[in-house]
Design an enzyme around this catalytic site. Structure first.
Site, PDB file in Angstrom:
ATOM      1  N   LYS B  78       0.862  -1.180   0.000  1.00  9.08           N
ATOM      2  CA  LYS B  78       0.000   0.000   0.000  1.00  9.08           C
ATOM      3  C   LYS B  78       0.898   1.230   0.000  1.00  9.08           C
ATOM      4  CE  LYS B  78      -3.902   1.889   2.713  1.00  9.08           C
ATOM      5  NZ  LYS B  78      -4.704   1.724   3.950  1.00  9.08           N
ATOM      6  N   SER B 153      -9.736   1.538   2.897  1.00  6.48           N
ATOM      7  CA  SER B 153      -8.838   2.317   2.066  1.00  6.48           C
ATOM      8  C   SER B 153      -7.763   1.500   1.347  1.00  6.48           C
ATOM      9  CB  SER B 153      -8.144   3.366   2.933  1.00  6.48           C
ATOM     10  OG  SER B 153      -7.265   2.742   3.863  1.00  6.48           O
ATOM     11  N   SER B 177      -9.924  -0.817   7.042  1.00 10.91           N
ATOM     12  CA  SER B 177      -9.270  -0.585   5.743  1.00 10.91           C
ATOM     13  C   SER B 177      -8.529  -1.776   5.156  1.00 10.91           C
ATOM     14  CB  SER B 177      -8.307   0.599   5.848  1.00 10.91           C
ATOM     15  OG  SER B 177      -9.029   1.801   5.794  1.00 10.91           O
TER      16      SER B 177
END
Lengths: 480, 485
Positions: B78, B153, B177
């Protein structure tokens, strides 16, 4: 003066830890800009603070030395505001749970002792510095140096207990002396290691309700603190005399003019939005830690001074001078340990040693070439009668210049005191024979001439004649 | 079966047996990214040159007989993970060109094992979002249906697993997330206990809630990858110094006699019927495997979303203050004076969701409101934590849905932030309580969209939720199904 001044002080002391409060960077002063930085103190994304344990220890020392209670569960809080020298956009500080609270210091002004309350002491990180200058290759611009960012500070906040600039100075000097004794701050005002903000207000004499205060900033010497407060008293008194109202504001001291000017008003005051820093866990201080720190506290100046008077029999004045710094007191004590005649050592330390250091560009006592051991040796030579007090001063100067042992200097320069009665008698006879006029005067009752004869004999002996023997022989011959 | 379809443990066996080299596996992954990521937009930055250098180094290591479980495995991170020398944007314009000078702890641990980083994955800007639509680099599409969001997210981290453009990925979970996108993309995602994995080198959103975790194709990989990044880190004061168990060794302990709690507040009216059905089937399966299921109560659940949006935004408003244009990242041009530089830099650099949360958080911390909002939220957080501890006095694990609905369409909830916030209602309480949770594939909706199942464990009970998940995975085929891409 129909107004009573009320003063409270906030002191920021930079701690002498080797590394910063939340990262491993060095705290050394005066390095190349931004050379002592890392992702943590630069506030880079993803970096996290880790508390330097030494800072907590130093804070406990400060708290114990100022009669505070120590908070056993400490929380760091974020103080949020934007400024280019503040890398994270917040300062890690303490808010509702400072490490030390409810302390006091006793100060003396004009022979009176007065107690000044200490509201709190808390730990925090310093910000960096902005350099506004025409820098080569950059042009006329503002540059940010973050070497100082994240260095550890203690903020020491007093109660508004001071009622004159002199009291404020006495408090500050006392506090300064204590942090230096504790070894937690180098006390350098010019480099900003010991900074002071003053809250000053006026109220009518006899009133108990404080007036509106102004906060004075940027004061970096004891002299300026006095100047700033005195100016502020005058300024506020004028406003009040004219029927005006003092505005609550922050004012900047200008050392060039000795005046203060408005920096920001109350309406511009920040809302710092303090909240507990979620990156740090609470610091728990068990009783044992506090006791360990307490047991290792050095003897503080007040206690030392009392001991010098009571146990060593020194006059108050000597004691006061000798405890003015921890290093000086240590020098004195080490010398006394080797030559246990307190007053003689005191005379020498306050006299010859202080003078020599002073003439040598205010050299620090810790760098004195005449170490306590050497000074003690010198005093022993004097005590044994090997050299006279006068010669001892000459030897001291030579020791200071060369660092040599006193015995060696005495030997090399042939300075051994002459106590041999025969040799001195010959010199005495010579002097008396050469000055028949003066002998006549003396015998005629003018006894003050005696000093002249002593001086002549000492000169003939190049200062080496034992003064006691000279006196004795002269008296004997003149009275004969 | 293509190389890019393999799990970590499958690829590891092939690397170890020298049936395939890391360079081959990495090339296959890079080609796959090249082929399909244009449709998915899971990657913000692909790093082919560095990846191949790392793959070559991994192959040398393997040749020397020094192979660790992650050696030579092509992985994605990420874009919230700080990576030395590789641009790290956090999905934001303000860090569009930010190349960090250091590696975070989790990344350093992967590199020590010789993992190969193929690129940085798309995400909601500063991890603020549940649909990956707030990214400055455009929304990620769900590989199961390109019109749907992959969740957020960590949308890129989950989509890359589903699109088979990374063998495994790391994400972060602040309010769901990792788990919610894992659920929406039919992969496995673990939100470890707060303090289990170091946050050093992870760009902060909400410091007291953020936690790093794996997104993988199966539970074995999740156990393996979690074990690789977990552990105490002196650089993170909030990491906890407690030993990391061997998660792999404990996987097969089974669920016989395990007490599984069903929090009644999570099985509400209005739960999507497909989700409800998947939960019922999972409950039936666990019963058949000998687990004991019973209802429990988490009475403060209804306050979780409100509590979260006070605490998370308060912390974020402060965490994001460092993006001021002074030292790194975007700086507005042609400004007069300091204030304008700060204001314009931030106005240009942050997207609307980030601005909304900074404003919310600033408000919650403001003088006069602090006690009513921030302090009160902290008190409620304590009650929510207490709810979980009480429940764990009765049961070993909690079973809940991850999200009230299967993946929603891109754009569907953008106009209504509150609706978007409420979609995290089942994941947020776990972060507030600081405990651990896992999302595992548990079926598909009538429209063919993935549905995930959440297992919540006691603090530091990762081994238990992993073995409970493993037992489910052994009896189901959901994790083997591939997205049509």
């Amino acid at each position: 003066m129909k107004y009573q001044v009320v003063i409270g002080l906030e002191v920021h002391t930079q701690l002498t830890t080797n590394t910063k409060i939340f990262c491993g960077c060095s705290t050394k002063f005066g390095s190349e800009p931004n050379s002592q930085t890392c992702p943590v103190c630069l506030g880079f994304p993803g970096a996290l603070p880790v508390l330097n344990r030494q800072v907590v220890e130093y804070a406990i020392r400060a708290g114990l030395a100022t009669n505070c209670s120590i908070t056993q569960r400490n929380v760091f809080a974020r103080k949020n505001y934007f400024y280019p020298d503040l890398p994270k956009g917040y300062q890690i500080s303490q808010f509702d749970l400072p490490i030390c609270q409810h302390g006091h210091l006793d100060i003396e002004v004009e022979g009176e002792t007065k107690r000044i309350g200490i509201t709190r002491i808390h730990m925090e990180e310093d910000a960096g510095k902005l350099v506004h200058a025409d820098i080569q290759g950059v042009g006329d611009d503002s540059c940010v140096d973050l070497n100082r960012a994240c260095t550890p500070l203690l903020e020491i906040v007093s109660e508004p207990d001071m009622r004159s600039p002199d009291e404020a100075i006495a408090y500050l000097k006392k506090l300064h002396q204590i942090v230096m004794y504790l070894g937690i701050c180098d006390g350098n005002l010019e480099e900003g290691s010991f900074r002071c903000d003053a809250n000053v207000s006026l109220m009518p004499v006899g009133s108990t309700v404080f007036g509106t205060r102004a906060e004075l900033k940027n004061i970096n010497s004891f002299k300026f603190i006095k100047q700033a407060i005195e100016y502020e008293i005058e300024r506020q008194a004028e406003i009040l005399d004219d029927g005006g109202k003092v505005i609550q504001e922050t004012r900047l001291f200008d050392p060039n003019t000795g005046t203060t000017r408005s920096m920001r008003g109350k309406e511009e005051a920040h809302d710092y939005r303090y909240f507990p820093d979620p990156d740090l866990v609470p610091v728990l201080i068990p009783d044992q830690w506090i006791e360990d720190v307490r047991s290792e506290l050095p003897e503080l100046p007040e206690a030392k001074r009392a001991r010098y008077v009571a146990e060593l029999g020194l006059p108050e004045y000597d004691a006061e001078v000798l405890v003015s710094s921890r290093e000086l007191a240590q020098y004195y004590e080490e010398t006394v340990a080797l030559f246990p005649q307190a007053k003689i050592v005191s005379n020498w330390v306050m006299g010859e040693v202080a003078r020599a250091l002073n003439e040598d560009n205010n050299r620090s006592i810790t760098d004195c070439p005449v170490t306590p051991a050497l000074l003690a040796d010198l005093l022993k030579l004097m005590e044994k009668g090997t050299i006279s007090g006068k010669i001892a001063k000459t030897v001291f100067d030579e020791m200071y210049k060369t660092g040599k042992a006193p015995e060696k200097i005495v030997e090399e320069k042939g300075l051994v005191q002459v106590s041999d009665t025969g040799a001195i008698e010959a010199m005495v006879d010579e002097v008396l024979n050469a000055n028949p006029g003066q002998v006549e005067q003396y015998r005629g009752g003018k006894e003050t001439v005696f000093g002249f004869f002593v001086g002549q004999v000492m000169r003939a002996s190049k200062g080496k004649a034992n003064p006691a023997v000279v006196n004795e022989l002269l008296l004997k011959k003149l009275k004969a | 079966m293509e190389i890019f379809d393999l799990t970590i443990h499958e690829l590891h066996e092939k690397l170890k047996a020298k049936e395939v080299s890391s360079v081959e596996a990495t090339r296959a992954m890079l080609d796959r990214i090249e082929a399909v990521d244009g449709q998915v937009n899971a990657y913000i930055t692909v790093t082919p040159e560095q990846a191949l250098v790392e793959a070559e180094a991994a192959d040398r290591r393997i040749a020397a007989g020094d192979i660790a479980p992650l050696t030579g495995i092509p992985m994605g991170l990420k874009d919230i993970f700080i990576t030395k020398g590789i641009r790290t944007t956090c999905g934001s314009r303000i860090l569009e060109n930010f190349v960090p000078p250091y590696d975070g702890t989790a990344v350093a641990k992967l590199k020590e094992q010789g993992a190969v980083i193929v690129g940085k994955l798309n995400q909601d800007e500063f991890a603020m979002g549940s649909s990956n639509e707030s990214s400055y680099f455009g929304p990620v599409k769900n590989p199961w249906n390109l019109e749907c969001t992959p969740g957020g997210s960590s949308g890129g981290s989950a989509a890359a697993i589903a699109a088979r453009t990374a063998t495994a990925t790391l994400g972060t979970d602040t309010g769901g997330s990792i788990r919610q996108p894992a659920s929406h993309c039919s992969c496995v995602g673990v939100k470890p206990t707060y303090g289990r994995v170091s946050r050093y080198g992870v760009i902060a959103y909400a410091s007291s809630l953020d936690q790093v975790g794996p997104l993988t194709r199966d539970v074995t990989d999740a156990a393996l990858l979690l074990g690789a990044v977990a552990g105490y880190d002196p650089k993170d004061s909030t990491s906890v110094n407690t030993p990391v168990p061997d998660y792999l060794a404990g996987l097969k302990s089974g669920v016989k006699g395990l007490k599984i709690g069903l929090p009644k507040q999570y099985f509400i009216e209005g739960l999507d019927p497909d989700v409800k059905r998947a939960m019922d089937e999972a409950i039936a399966l666990y019963k058949s495997l000998g687990a004991e299921l019973r209802e429990v109560s988490l009475p403060h659940t209804e306050y979780a979303v409100a509590t979260y949006y006070l605490i998370a935004t308060a912390e974020a408003s402060s965490n994001l203050a460092r993006y001021d244009g002074v030292r790194f990242g975007h700086r507005a041009e042609e400004v007069r004076g300091l204030k304008e530089m700060f204001a314009k830099t931030r106005a240009e650099g942050f997207g609307s969701e980030v601005k909304r949360r900074i404003m919310l958080g600033t408000y919650a911390l403001s003088s006069g409101y602090y006690d009513a909002y921030y302090v009160k939220a902290q008190k409620v957080r304590t009650l929510i934590m207490q709810d979980f501890l009480n429940a764990f006095n009765e049961v070993d694990v909690l079973l809940t849905p991850i999200a009230p609905t299967p993946p929603f369409k891109i754009g569907e909830k953008l106009a209504d932030p509150l609706q978007m916030y409420l979609s995290d209602i089942f994941t947020i309480p776990v972060n507030l309580a600081g405990t651990c949770g896992i999302s595992i594939p548990a079926g598909f909706s009538a429209a063919g969209l993935p549905i995930g199942l959440q297992l919540i464990g006691k603090p530091f009970g990762e081994a238990t939720i992993l073995s409970t998940a493993y037992a489910f995975e052994q009896e189901t085929q959901w994790h083997l199904k591939k997205a049509p891409l």
